[in-house]
Structures are given as structure tokens and as C-alpha cells.
Design a protein around this motif. Structure first.
Motif, PDB file in Angstrom:
ATOM      1  N   ASN A 112      42.269  46.226  32.329  1.00  0.00           N
ATOM      2  CA  ASN A 112      41.215  46.747  33.196  1.00  0.00           C
ATOM      3  C   ASN A 112      41.680  48.053  33.820  1.00  0.00           C
ATOM      4  N   PRO A 114      40.625  36.425  38.060  1.00  0.00           N
ATOM      5  CA  PRO A 114      41.806  36.365  37.191  1.00  0.00           C
ATOM      6  C   PRO A 114      42.809  35.342  37.707  1.00  0.00           C
ATOM      7  N   GLN A 165      45.957  35.517  36.807  1.00  0.00           N
ATOM      8  CA  GLN A 165      47.163  36.297  37.056  1.00  0.00           C
ATOM      9  C   GLN A 165      46.904  37.727  36.617  1.00  0.00           C
ATOM     10  N   SER A 166      47.586  38.683  37.245  1.00  0.00           N
ATOM     11  CA  SER A 166      47.422  40.076  36.838  1.00  0.00           C
ATOM     12  C   SER A 166      48.759  40.797  36.961  1.00  0.00           C
ATOM     13  N   ARG A 222      45.280  47.368  35.315  1.00  0.00           N
ATOM     14  CA  ARG A 222      45.663  45.993  35.604  1.00  0.00           C
ATOM     15  C   ARG A 222      45.431  45.160  34.350  1.00  0.00           C
ATOM     16  N   GLU A 254      44.770  41.657  33.237  1.00  0.00           N
ATOM     17  CA  GLU A 254      44.278  40.451  33.896  1.00  0.00           C
ATOM     18  C   GLU A 254      44.163  39.304  32.902  1.00  0.00           C
TER      19      GLU A 254
END
Length: 703
Positions: A348, A358, A360-361, A372, A374
Motif C-alpha cells: 500500500n 490489517p 500486521q504491517s 506499507r 499489509e
């Protein structure tokens, strides 16, 4: 054992260390910009052949302190270069630094080259030459302060270049970054468990190929025709051939059980590029690629679970970013509705909101762009009615459609406004365009007041954009979204994009071209529909003048209405070309339809011709560099109308209109001309919720 260093993109150092451990390499230590390790020549070759994440593998051959260019020259000269290249070979030098004592990289590269060349020439009587593109030996010099490390680049060229990409095509995502996305997504384990893989915006196919190679245990360097160590004097061909044969055997075994992998893209050129790259890798018969809009992306038929990974467009300009909001929403909606139980990895870079949270990112850098990465775990499917997201908005649009339906049929209107900030919480203008290419939606968000919470406004906007295609029965990819702010003068006509995608619409007997993406406005002001039709009905055998003609829609109406002649004046070459295209589209490419590029304010003072009918719809403000003066319609309208009225025949009519909300017509005009306020008549039914959309007067000579 040799000390080695593998470089990596920023943020991937830990992942690279884990990968190198998995390759059986030793002495792993994470450092800034990469990973140190120690291994024999076979280990160095293995890293070059098998690393999916590294950029380069460097073999240090000298370390010293260099406070200036002379010390750099002398330090490089202490290395025995006869062990690495001969006078008949070519070389190139790369220099990098962190607060380096020598700040000019080109100068440093030159001094390193001089030291190497001078030493070999002194020993042999001849010297190697420089080849910056494909040298036999590439030398890497890194300086941190005064600490200098000189190394042989065993990769030669960045390892992300796998060897299958077409020359000259810009890759939006480097191959090692694509591999990192897959590693973060746990793709190897997903594939081992029988899961499938989908990239709904596959572009040139990078993620598809990396996914296939990772799942099939294919070495990412197999297609490369050269490595940096090929021309290095320390190269051991027997060690390399043994590793190569092992990699080929592993690939042959792995490709026999390749999981289902599918890619989609709306752009036919991207699909063609993906197919070309798949053919180069020998995967064309094992990976499916189709031209599909993101809303039509689906899992492979026999894949109950798997991984979706994609790299959506980012949009570097603000206008592009706002256009991407519907795209990200469609991606989120597609994942929720059609990929329950799957995992998704989205790079992203546009701060796009998918309507999903999300799990986790990670911070990621795609070149210089901070992104990011994600990861989403898609829950079980919920069959939601579109009205659940924004019920008030859906109900109001449904009501408006019901109220407009009979009028639309009776008046034969195919382009209309269906919603105009009717509900304060949804500050949008929604226009429907029935084109020869199907129905399109043009959605504009009015800039919200400062009192509105930005997070809540964004949430409502996402809800609105997610339901509009459903309630208006339009394909999601045919929604164009923009942010509308108060514009002054030419800013409202300024180009915002470069797609040049024109669509044909119909207005009464006229065929007109619109552009939904490249400008704030579309080329057709829908609120002026009654005025244009009146012009067409009253132009027969008359000479018509269209000042500030924009894209010439009123001119087309006059021409099809049988006008003896039309004259369209505008300062913009772009809009005159658009007017010309509209005239040609309606077979009005006759000399009696004249186009004039000029400053209207000056042109009307010098025009010798007189007209029966004049349409004057100037911008509220303009300060174009091509104008002799600025135009402020409130300040200048008396002089502008007076000059235009001087061009009017005794029985003629001038139609003056403005969209300046606070405009006040000077009362003195009514003492000189017959002035009729036609504002109420001129506002069509689909705009009657906004009575301030424009003001309109008919003016005739005398009282």
C-alpha cells in the motif's frame, strides 16, 4: 572460508539473514544495508544463484582508512589486482558512502579506476579498459567516514534482475521486493498445504513468476546469462556447474506439482506483458492470466484457500490519489466477498483504505517511495446488502431516481445529476453519464468544513463509494472519483491526468465527447442543458456566437439547429480542439463553423461581424498568462456584456450566465437593455435541489 556481504533493500536485512541461513551459509550477521556472512566459493555462488532478496553479493578484497583521494588511490593500489583481472579485460567501479570522507562519488570511482589500471599497466605494460555496462569485473567501494572497503561484485548486476523482463519496460515492483512480499505472506507454507495464488492487478507478472518460482523451488538466478564472477580470475567453473545442475534438478521436480496461480489485470498491455514474461520463463502453460477488472477477480476453481498478493498503483499526485480511493475499496470488497479464508498481502503506497483491518504491517520501500506492506486474514463471507454500508445515502438516491425517472424518459436525458450533497454527511455530487461505452459515474467530493472529523469523513466517503455502483447499477471500474474545491479561473480547466480517454454521450440530437478523468470538469456542464437546447431550437438561419466556448456543446446545438453560421471563441487550444472534434462528430465540419483562438475580452472589441444569438458564459475569474488582463466577472461583467451587446443585431438575444454564487447583476444594465432573469427556467429538474448552481439572463437591445 571467505568474508562476504550481501546487500539488501532497506528494511529487508532480517529477512535476508533468515534466507541465507536457510541456504546453509554461515557466520550470519545483520548489518546496515545487508548481511555479512562467511563461506567458501560454493557458498558465495549459492547466494548469487538462490537469493530471492539480495541485490548483490560482495567479496571484500581490501580494507583501509582513506581521509582523502590520495589515500584512497594508495589503499586501492596495495591490493594485488592480478588475482582478479588481467590487462585484456574490462572493469567498472561503483562507489557508495555514508558520511564519506570523499563526497564526490564520480571522482572517487575515477581514482579507484586509476589505481587499478596503473598497477596492472606497471606490471604488464598494458591496461584493462572501462565498460560501465557489462564489465568483466565490477569493483565495489564503500566508504563510511574514512573506513573504506573494496570488494569484487560477484553478482555483477543487481540480483533482482532475473533475466525475463522485457528490455525498456519499467517495472513498478522489483523482483526481490515481490519475493519479500511472498515471504512475509508465508507463501511457501501456503503452497505446500495446497493453497492457490492470485494477483488481481498483476501488471507485468512479477508476483506471479516469483510465486511460481518460490513454490516450485526454482532458483531465481537460473535465467541470468551472466554473473559478476564469470569474468573474475578467481572463478571456479566446476563449482558453478555443480550448483547449476543441482538447481535444474530441483526445478524439474518442483514444477511437477506447481499450485494453481492466476493473475488478472484490466489493462490489456499489462496482460500482454505478463504473458510475454511467462513465456520467457517457460510458465505460460502453467499460470493463468486474464484481462479482468479487479471486481471480477476470483480464486482458481479448485483452490479453497490461498494467498492474494498485489501491488496496486500508488498515485504520486493528489488528484491521482483521490482517483485511487474507489480502486482500493473495490479491492477490499472483492477480498471480502470472493476470497473468504484466504490471506492477502497488499503493498500500500497510496495510504489506500481497503475497508479491512490489517493483521500486521511492515514499512517497505519500493525504490524511493515509502509504502506499507499489509497482511490481511480474510474472514468468512458475509452476504451484505449494499444498503447496509450507507443506508441513508442509498435511500436518498433511490428516492431521487424514482422522482427523476419519468422526467428523464420524457425529456430523453441521458446524462444527469442524481445526488448533490442532499445529506450533509455525504458531501458528494454524483452524475450519471450514459455513454456509447455503457454507464459511467462521475463522483465529486466537496471539500468538507474544518469542523468535520477527517476520520469520520473518510469512513463515510468509503461507505458511499462502495455502495454507489450497486445502487446505480454500474460496473465498479466505471466510477471516477474527484475532490472538488473552489477553483479560480483557469484552475477549473487545468489538466489533472493524461489518459485522454474520451467517451461519447448524447444530448438531444447532439453527439458530444466527454473526458471523465483528465480534468476537474468533464467537458459538458449538465446544468446548462436547457440553455443549450433552447439555442438549438432557436438558432435556425441565425448567426451564433459562443464566447468562452469551452468544448463547444452549445455550438453543436446551434449547428444542428440550422444556424447560418457559428463562431466559437476561446483562449485554450485544447478546448478549441475539443470543440472541433465535437463539430466533426456531428458532421458540422463546414467553413461556416468558425473557431477562433483569442482573448474574448479583446476579441469582442475588434470583431466587425454582428450576430443574432450570443452565448456568454465566462469563468468567474481568470488570470491566464495569455490574457492581456485578468478577468473578474463581478468586477468586469458590465463592460463585458456591453461590448458583447454591441455585437448583437437589433432583434438579437444575448444569453449571459455565471456560476459565481455571490454574483449580483449590476442594475444599470436593466436601464440600457431588456433584461429578463431566466435563472429558474434554466435550472433543470436534476439540479433543482441546488438553486445556486448558476444564474442566467436573456438580454436584448433597447427597453
Amino acid at each position: 572460508m571467505k568474508p562476504l556481504f550481501a546487500t539488501a533493500p532497506h528494511g529487508l536485512e532480517e529477512l535476508l539473514a533468515e534466507e541465507l541461513r536457510g541456504l546453509g551459509l554461515g557466520g550470519i550477521r545483520v548489518r546496515r544495508g545487508g548481511v555479512e556472512f562467511s563461506d567458501d566459493l560454493a557458498g558465495a555462488y549459492r547466494a548469487c544463484l538462490w537469493s530471492r532478496l539480495a541485490n548483490r553479493v560482495l567479496l571484500p578484497v581490501g580494507q583501509f582508512e582513506a581521509a582523502d583521494e590520495q589515500a584512497l588511490y594508495e589503499g586501492v593500489g596495495q591490493i594485488d589486482w592480478s588475482a582478479h583481472l588481467g590487462p585484456e579485460q574490462t572493469l567498472a567501479v561503483d562507489f557508495t558512502g555514508i558520511r564519506a570522507a570523499i563526497g564526490h562519488s564520480r571522482f572517487a570511482e575515477q581514482r579507484v579506476k586509476d589505481a587499478v589500471v596503473d598497477q596492472i599497466r606497471e606490471r604488464t605494460g598494458s591496461r584493462p579498459s572501462v565498460d560501465t555496462e557489462t564489465p568483466d569485473v565490477r569493483i565495489n567501494v564503500h566508504m563510511a567516514g574514512t573506513a573504506t572497503t573494496v570488494a569484487i561484485d560477484l553478482a555483477g548486476d543487481s540480483l533482482h534482475r532475473r533475466g525475463y523482463r522485457r528490455e525498456g519496460r519499467i517495472a513498478p515492483l522489483k523482483e526481490n521486493l515481490a519475493a519479500a512480499m511472498l515471504v512475509r505472506g508465508g507463501w511457501r507454507d501456503v503452497a505446500t498445504a495446497g493453497g492457490g495464488f492470485v494477483d488481481p492487478m498483476c501488471g507485468s507478472g512479477t508476483l506471479l513468476i516469483e510465486a511460481a518460482w518460490l513454490a516450485s523451488d526454482t532458483a531465481p538466478g537460473l535465467l541470468r546469462t551472466r554473473f559478476g564472477f564469470f569474468g573474475w580470475r578467481g572463478h571456479d567453473e566446476s563449482v558453478w556447474k555443480e550448483l547449476l545442475e543441482e538447481a535444474l534438478e530441483r526445478q524439474e521436480r518442483g514444477l511437477k506439482s506447481l499450485p494453481n496461480i492466476a493473475g488478472y489485470d484490466y489493462d490489456p498491455e499489462s496482460v500482454a506483458a505478463s504473458l510475454a514474461h511467462l513465456r520467457r520463463t517457460g510458465l505460460a502453460d502453467q499460470i493463468s492470466v486474464e484481462q479482468r477488472e479487479i471486481a471480477r477477480a476470483r480464486p482458481p476453481a479448485d483452490a479453497a484457500c490461498g494467498l492474494v498478493a498485489t501491488n496496486p498503483p500508488y498515485g504520486e499526485r493528489l488528484a491521482e490519489r483521490h482517483e485511487l480511493i474507489p480502486l482500493y475499496l473495490r479491492l477490499g470488497e472483492t477480498l471480502k466477498r470472493h476470497f473468504p479464508g484466504w490471506r492477502a498481502m497488499v503493498l500500500n503506497g497510496a495510504d489506500g483504505r481497503l475497508g479491512l483491518k490489517p493483521e500486521q504491517s511492515w514499512q517497505f520501500f519500493n525504490g524511493p517511495l515509502e509504502c506499507r506492506l499489509e497482511r490481511f486474514e480474510i474472514g468468512e463471507r458475509r452476504d451484505e446488502d449494499c444498503s447496509e454500508a450507507a443506508p441513508d445515502l442509498v435511500n436518498r438516491i433511490t428516492k431521487n431516481l424514482r422522482q427523476l425517472a419519468r422526467w428523464l424518459r420524457r425529456e430523453d436525458v441521458s446524462c444527469y445529476r442524481v445526488y448533490d450533497a442532499d445529506i450533509p454527511e455525504y458531501a458528494l455530487a454524483v452524475d450519471v453519464y450514459e455513454t456509447t461505452d455503457g454507464r459511467w459515474l462521475h463522483v465529486q467530493e466537496y471539500a468538507p468544513p474544518a469542523s468535520i472529523d477527517p476520520a469520520r469523513a473518510q469512513s463515510r466517503l468509503r461507505s458511499a463509494l462502495s455502495v454507489l455502483p450497486g445502487v446505480l447499477e454500474t460496473e465498479p471500474q466505471r466510477l471516477v472519483f474527484k475532490v472538488r474545491e473552489r477553483q479560480r479561473g483557469e484552475r477549473q480547466y487545468a489538466r489533472q491526468g493524461e489518459r485522454e480517454e474520451f467517451l461519447e454521450v448524447r444530448e438531444g440530437p447532439c453527439r458530444l465527447l466527454i473526458n471523465l478523468t483528465d480534468y476537474l470538469d468533464t467537458g459538458l456542464f449538465l446544468d446548462h442543458r436547457p440553455v443549450r437546447r433552447w439555442i438549438g431550437e432557436n438558432a435556425h438561419s441565425k448567426d451564433f456566437l459562443n464566447l468562452f466556448c469551452y468544448t463547444g456543446a452549445a455550438t453543436v446545438h446551434a449547428g444542428l439547429g440550422g444556424a447560418a453560421s457559428t463562431t466559437s471563441v476561446d483562449l485554450s487550444a485544447t478546448y478549441l480542439d475539443w470543440t472541433r472534434s465535437n463539430l466533426h462528430l456531428n458532421q458540422l465540419n463546414s467553413p461556416v463553423h468558425e473557431l477562433v483562438r483569442a482573448d474574448c475580452m479583446r476579441w469582442i472589441k475588434d470583431c466587425p461581424k454582428r450576430f443574432d444569438l450570443i452565448f456568454l458564459d465566462p469563468p468567474s475569474f481568470s488570470n491566464s498568462k495569455r490574457m492581456d488582463d485578468t478577468l473578474d466577472i463581478q468586477r468586469d461583467h458590465v463592460a463585458l456584456i456591453t461590448d458583447a451587446m454591441d455585437l448583437l443585431k437589433p432583434e438579437g438575444t444575448l444569453i449571459f450566465s455565471t456560476n459565481l454564487r455571490k454574483f449580483r447583476l449590476d442594475p444599470s444594465l436593466a436601464t440600457r437593455y431588456a433584461v429578463e432573469d431566466r435563472t429558474a427556467w434554466s435550472i433543470p429538474k436534476d439540479f433543482q435541489r441546488n438553486q445556486r448552481i448558476h444564474q442566467c439572463w436573456f438580454m436584448r437591445p433597447g427597453k
